[in-house]
Design an enzyme around this catalytic site. Structure first.
Site, PDB file in Angstrom:
ATOM      1  N   LYS A  49      27.681  56.914  24.210  1.00 20.95           N
ATOM      2  CA  LYS A  49      28.519  58.059  24.582  1.00 20.95           C
ATOM      3  C   LYS A  49      27.852  59.364  24.129  1.00 20.95           C
ATOM      4  O   LYS A  49      27.850  60.348  24.865  1.00 20.95           O
ATOM      5  CB  LYS A  49      29.918  57.917  23.958  1.00 20.95           C
ATOM      6  CG  LYS A  49      30.746  56.823  24.612  1.00 20.95           C
ATOM      7  CD  LYS A  49      32.007  56.481  23.808  1.00 20.95           C
ATOM      8  CE  LYS A  49      32.717  55.288  24.448  1.00 20.95           C
ATOM      9  NZ  LYS A  49      33.877  54.826  23.656  1.00 20.95           N
ATOM     10  N   GLN A  93      37.059  55.542  18.327  1.00 22.26           N
ATOM     11  CA  GLN A  93      36.440  54.344  18.899  1.00 22.26           C
ATOM     12  C   GLN A  93      37.282  53.111  18.555  1.00 22.26           C
ATOM     13  O   GLN A  93      37.530  52.823  17.388  1.00 22.26           O
ATOM     14  CB  GLN A  93      35.000  54.193  18.364  1.00 22.26           C
ATOM     15  CG  GLN A  93      34.253  53.014  18.930  1.00 22.26           C
ATOM     16  CD  GLN A  93      34.057  53.101  20.454  1.00 22.26           C
ATOM     17  OE1 GLN A  93      33.786  54.170  20.992  1.00 22.26           O
ATOM     18  NE2 GLN A  93      34.214  51.988  21.135  1.00 22.26           N
ATOM     19  N   ASP A 116      40.483  59.948  25.677  1.00 21.95           N
ATOM     20  CA  ASP A 116      40.598  58.532  26.041  1.00 21.95           C
ATOM     21  C   ASP A 116      41.895  58.268  26.810  1.00 21.95           C
ATOM     22  O   ASP A 116      42.049  57.191  27.388  1.00 21.95           O
ATOM     23  CB  ASP A 116      40.560  57.645  24.785  1.00 21.95           C
ATOM     24  CG  ASP A 116      39.182  57.040  24.552  1.00 21.95           C
ATOM     25  OD1 ASP A 116      38.413  56.938  25.532  1.00 21.95           O
ATOM     26  OD2 ASP A 116      38.886  56.677  23.397  1.00 21.95           O
TER      27      ASP A 116
END
Ligand code: NAP
Length: 297
Positions: A49, A93, A116
């Site tokens: 990422k 994460q 997200d």
């Protein structure tokens, strides 16, 4: 022969568009990433990422906390990033070492920075069919991939296997929403007669994490199959000493499909490109908001 739904060229076009929009901004977007614990898989995902962000001009700030980091430490850091105007997107994460903390931790990210799309506010907007929230990256990436290859959704029977907050659930909400108009069945580990349900699908999507779960007898002839699964195995003969398999037994399933995603090179690149787009969106919306007159002005 089935059409191969390759993600990399579609993701590359999306990244090019993002890079152009980023370069037009007065200040480039900035993404903060929290990684807790020492999972090698999480580290690899985070590195990927960060590399992809750098490539399009998005800055990153990474905080790696030890596996023993407590709830308080995590929430303090998120609160700090929420308050920091130089941070546009915040990502935690997953999975956290203590998965029981995930609801509270994902809910502690400012919804406007929740790139997200896991915050209840953004999930709620998606459930109501309001597309102005931040949409989770893998579902969004799958939608872009299907659109790029002209795979129809409206009126089609769609079966999704896996109901996680990361993939299956938001994907079901997205594909059944007004305007996309798929007819969605969402399956999980307690679903009875899964094979028979899968065989009814015009579009079958597997997001389980179980190699070779989907086999030839599960596919209606000519169906589209999207394989989200990423299952790693050590394999000294492969580059990097490991091999990646999806949820679909590709060699036996592909001959029955109209179209199918490869693993690797299908959904994965689309997820990362969609994350970059969410960071850009968060930055653009934040900038637009700061230009609006305040209510008490
Ligand atoms: P997860 O949170 O573990 O969820 C897995 C889902 O699969 C659950 O809903 C579970 O049902 C269901 N399931 C488990 N065994 C099943 C079975 N035998 N039959 C039917 N359903 C079953 O996983 P996730 O985070 O969604 O990830 C799923 C897979 O996608 C993993 O391999 C992950 O690495 C991959 N992934 C790939 C990308 C990408 O960009 N390519 C992005 C995200 C995830 P219950 O709800 O009943 O437990």
């Amino acid at each position: 022969m089935a059409v191969l739904l390759k993600g990399e060229p579609v993701a590359a076009a999306l990244r090019k568009k993002i890079r152009a929009e980023v370069s037009a901004l007065a200040r480039p977007p900035r993404l903060a990433i929290l990684m807790a614990g020492e999972s090698a898989a999480s580290r690899r995902y985070v590195e990927r990422k960060c590399d992809a962000a750098a490539e399009v001009g998005i800055g990153t700030e990474l905080c790696a906390l030890p596996a023993g980091a407590g709830r308080r430490e995590i929430l303090q850091l998120l609160n700090h990033w929420n308050e920091d105007d130089s941070i546009d997107g915040v990502l935690v994460q997953a999975p956290l070492p203590d998965r029981s903390l995930e609801d509270e931790v994902f809910g502690a990210v400012d919804p406007a920075k929740d790139v997200d799309g896991f915050h209840p506010h953004n999930v709620g907007l998606l459930a109501l069919g309001q597309k102005d929230g931040l949409i989770p990256c893998t579902p969004k990436g799958i939608l872009y991939l299907l659109e790029a290859y002209g795979i129809p959704i409206a009126g089609r029977r769609i079966v999704i296997i896996g109901r996680s907050r990361i993939v299956g659930l938001p994907l079901a909400l997205l594909l059944q929403s007004r305007g996309l108009d798929g007819t969605v069945t969402l399956c999980h580990s307690r679903t009875a007669h899964l094979r028979e349900i899968a065989r009814e699908a015009d579009l079958l999507i597997s997001a389980v994490g179980s190699p070779n779960l989907v086999r030839a007898g599960w596919i209606r002839e000519g169906a589209t199959v999207v394989d989200v699964g990423q299952n790693f195995f050590s394999d000294p003969s492969s580059v990097g000493g490991r091999r990646l398999l999806g949820d679909v037994d590709f060699s036996v399933v592909a001959p029955h499909c109209g179209a199918i995603t490869p693993v690797p090179g299908g959904v994965g690149p689309m997820t990362v490109a969609s994350l970059l787009e969410n960071v850009l969106l968060a930055r653009q919306r934040g900038a637009a908001k700061s230009l609006q007159p305040s209510a008490d002005a």
